[in-house]
Design an enzyme around this catalytic site. Structure first.
Site, short mmCIF file in Angstrom:
data_model
loop_
_atom_site.label_atom_id
_atom_site.label_comp_id
_atom_site.label_asym_id
_atom_site.label_seq_id
_atom_site.Cartn_x
_atom_site.Cartn_y
_atom_site.Cartn_z
N ASP A 159 -0.46 14.01 15.47
CA ASP A 159 0.15 14.76 16.31
C ASP A 159 -0.47 16.04 16.56
OD1 ASP A 159 2.46 12.89 15.40
OD2 ASP A 159 2.23 13.86 13.41
N SER A 193 0.94 -1.39 0.29
CA SER A 193 -0.16 0.17 0.18
C SER A 193 0.65 1.10 0.19
CB SER A 193 -1.27 0.28 1.08
OG SER A 193 0.18 -0.47 2.09
N HIS A 202 3.89 -1.40 3.63
CA HIS A 202 3.14 -0.16 3.23
C HIS A 202 4.30 1.51 2.71
CE1 HIS A 202 -0.16 2.80 3.60
NE2 HIS A 202 0.35 3.90 4.87
N LYS A 204 -6.54 -0.29 21.55
CA LYS A 204 -7.17 -0.59 20.20
C LYS A 204 -7.67 -0.69 19.21
CE LYS A 204 -2.83 2.27 18.92
NZ LYS A 204 -2.04 3.44 18.11
N TYR A 234 4.47 1.09 16.98
CA TYR A 234 5.61 1.10 17.00
C TYR A 234 6.64 -0.03 17.44
CZ TYR A 234 2.49 5.38 16.39
OH TYR A 234 2.09 6.53 16.03
N ARG A 285 -4.14 9.59 17.38
CA ARG A 285 -4.91 10.27 17.86
C ARG A 285 -4.12 11.34 17.04
NH1 ARG A 285 -0.05 12.14 22.16
NH2 ARG A 285 0.85 12.36 20.08
N PHE A 319 12.84 14.17 10.46
CA PHE A 319 12.03 12.84 10.83
C PHE A 319 12.21 12.07 11.88
CE2 PHE A 319 9.80 12.99 6.33
CZ PHE A 319 7.81 13.72 6.53
N GLU A 353 1.00 5.46 1.40
CA GLU A 353 0.98 7.00 1.92
C GLU A 353 1.16 8.20 0.78
OE1 GLU A 353 1.05 6.56 5.54
OE2 GLU A 353 0.96 8.39 6.16
P1 FAD Z 1 -2.30 6.81 20.35
O1 FAD Z 1 -1.98 5.70 20.05
O2 FAD Z 1 -3.42 7.59 21.20
O3 FAD Z 1 -0.73 6.64 21.06
C1 FAD Z 1 -0.14 7.70 21.84
C2 FAD Z 1 0.40 7.72 23.18
O4 FAD Z 1 -0.09 7.73 23.92
C3 FAD Z 1 1.50 6.20 22.72
O5 FAD Z 1 2.57 6.93 23.68
C4 FAD Z 1 0.38 4.96 23.98
O6 FAD Z 1 1.20 4.85 24.65
C5 FAD Z 1 -0.18 6.53 25.00
N1 FAD Z 1 -1.47 5.68 25.32
C6 FAD Z 1 -2.65 5.53 24.15
N2 FAD Z 1 -3.49 5.60 25.00
C7 FAD Z 1 -3.53 5.66 26.34
C8 FAD Z 1 -3.90 5.69 27.99
N3 FAD Z 1 -5.54 5.17 27.39
N4 FAD Z 1 -3.37 6.55 28.03
C9 FAD Z 1 -2.28 7.27 28.83
N5 FAD Z 1 -1.30 6.78 27.56
C10 FAD Z 1 -2.45 6.20 26.12
N6 FAD Z 1 -0.04 12.10 12.43
C11 FAD Z 1 -0.83 12.53 11.99
O7 FAD Z 1 -1.09 13.40 12.59
N7 FAD Z 1 -1.36 12.68 11.22
C12 FAD Z 1 -1.16 11.46 9.83
O8 FAD Z 1 -1.42 10.98 8.96
C13 FAD Z 1 -0.76 10.27 11.22
N8 FAD Z 1 -0.02 9.20 10.11
C14 FAD Z 1 0.44 8.02 10.47
C15 FAD Z 1 0.32 7.29 10.36
C16 FAD Z 1 0.91 6.21 10.28
C17 FAD Z 1 1.18 5.16 10.09
C18 FAD Z 1 1.83 5.91 11.85
C19 FAD Z 1 2.45 5.03 12.75
C20 FAD Z 1 1.76 7.73 12.44
C21 FAD Z 1 1.43 8.69 11.41
N9 FAD Z 1 1.08 10.14 12.26
C22 FAD Z 1 -0.06 10.21 11.96
C23 FAD Z 1 1.61 9.93 13.84
C24 FAD Z 1 0.79 9.65 15.15
O9 FAD Z 1 -0.18 10.77 15.08
C25 FAD Z 1 2.11 10.08 16.23
O10 FAD Z 1 2.68 9.10 16.02
C26 FAD Z 1 1.11 9.72 16.83
O11 FAD Z 1 1.83 10.80 18.13
C27 FAD Z 1 0.61 8.58 17.93
O12 FAD Z 1 -0.65 8.58 17.84
P2 FAD Z 1 -1.38 7.41 17.66
O13 FAD Z 1 -2.78 6.82 17.04
O14 FAD Z 1 -0.57 6.39 17.61
O15 FAD Z 1 -2.14 7.45 19.07
#
Ligand code: FAD
Length: 278
Positions: free
Chosen positions: A103, A10, A259, A158, A138, A101, A209, A12
């Site tokens: 950035d 895939s 990906h 998740k 991660y 979540r 990055f 991105e």
């Molecule tokens: P989460 O899964 O919510 O985790 C974030 C952090 O919080 C982690 O350290 C986790 O351990 C912790 N955590 C989770 N749940 C809890 C809880 N209940 N209590 C306390 N801590 C918790 N960013 C963008 O802005 N836009 C994008 O389009 C984008 N695309 C991405 C695509 C991929 C494939 C990847 C790997 C990353 C992408 N990112 C993007 C980056 C991502 O948004 C960041 O890494 C962000 O900091 C974490 O997102 P997450 O969805 O993993 O968050």
């Protein structure tokens, strides 16, 4: 790799902010579309900053029959806005999402953000099984994570909330991926975890990055790239060789897919795919 490679792939793309950027994304995609792929995804700017650009790009591409997965996060938006976006995506026939979540936008400080697990729960509650939901993983541990144990625990949240598969942050260390798979397996997580692949084209960009997203740049790799710095062709050739070898090892290790983070460029990913026999 000699025989045709069958591991699903895939691509991105970064969300376009202007029509010119969208045209450039389309050009890159049209050059990559010759490689059989499962879907393309389009990012969602930090804090929801590309909400409209992402929606415009994915609905346009979907209307042309391409399989598109918009990235989505709550950013600073309320539930009604995200619910509206989900309805628009359903109406456009979009069936896949990357739920995050997200950035932090610069200047957003340490404002509370909605975790991806809550977004997955929200999507499932609103749209049942309409969407295939991808989430982030991660293998080298998210930079904000307190420990490996919490990383796995929150990743599992998740999956339990309804994620179907995961895409990893990019990495250059196959052992980290395999270790992460083993830890997930032990925690009862059976969701496919697809490695994210970052082509190497330029050292400064890669360092920038990597320091933001917490990807480890091995010393041996940095040192070689430093030696070649200034010679664009040599950097790209070497980067292509390194990432091709990484993909080969991941395929051998049974990765369920690859990906590619294209950064809206076709050539670096295309060269790697050709090397792999796609
Ligand atoms: P989460 O899964 O919510 O985790 C974030 C952090 O919080 C982690 O350290 C986790 O351990 C912790 N955590 C989770 N749940 C809890 C809880 N209940 N209590 C306390 N801590 C918790 N960013 C963008 O802005 N836009 C994008 O389009 C984008 N695309 C991405 C695509 C991929 C494939 C990847 C790997 C990353 C992408 N990112 C993007 C980056 C991502 O948004 C960041 O890494 C962000 O900091 C974490 O997102 P997450 O969805 O993993 O968050």
């Amino acid at each position: 790799m000699s025989e045709a490679c069958k591991t699903p792939i895939s691509f991105e793309f970064s969300a376009p902010k202007t029509e010119a950027a969208f045209s450039s994304l389309r050009r890159a995609y049209s050059r990559l579309s010759r490689f059989q792929h499962e879907f393309i995804s389009v990012t969602y700017g930090a804090g929801g900053s590309t909400r409209d650009g992402t929606k415009h790009a994915v609905t346009a591409l979907s209307s042309e029959g391409f399989t598109v997965a918009p990235h989505l996060s709550f950013g600073g938006d309320d539930e009604a806005t995200i619910a509206g976006l989900l309805e628009d995506y359903q109406a456009a026939g979009i069936k896949q999402l990357v739920a995050l979540r997200g950035d932090r936008q610069s200047g957003q400080g340490s404002a509370k953000m909605v975790h991806a697990a809550e977004l997955v729960e929200f999507i499932r509650a609103r749209t049942d099984d309409w969407f295939t939901i991808h989430v982030a993983a991660y293998p080298e541990i998210h930079p904000e994570s307190i420990s490996v144990a919490t990383e796995i625990e929150f990743f599992k949240q998740k999956v339990d909330a309804g994620a179907d598969c995961a895409i990893t942050q990019y990495f250059f260390n196959v052992d980290a991926y395999q270790q992460f798979l083993a830890e997930c397996h032990k925690a009862g997580i059976t969701t496919p975890i697809v490695p994210g692949i970052m082509p190497i084209t330029n050292l400064a960009g890669l360092q920038r990055f990597s320091s933001i997203c917490g990807a480890d740049l091995p010393r041996w790799l940095t040192k070689r790239l430093e030696t070649l710095d200034g010679d664009d062709v040599a950097v790209k050739d070497f980067g292509c060789e390194v990432v091709t070898r990484l993909c080969e090892r991941l395929i051998e290790a049974g990765a369920p897919g690859l990906h590619f983070y294209t950064l809206n460029q076709s050539k670096p990913s295309a060269r790697i795919l050709e090397n792999l026999g796609y």
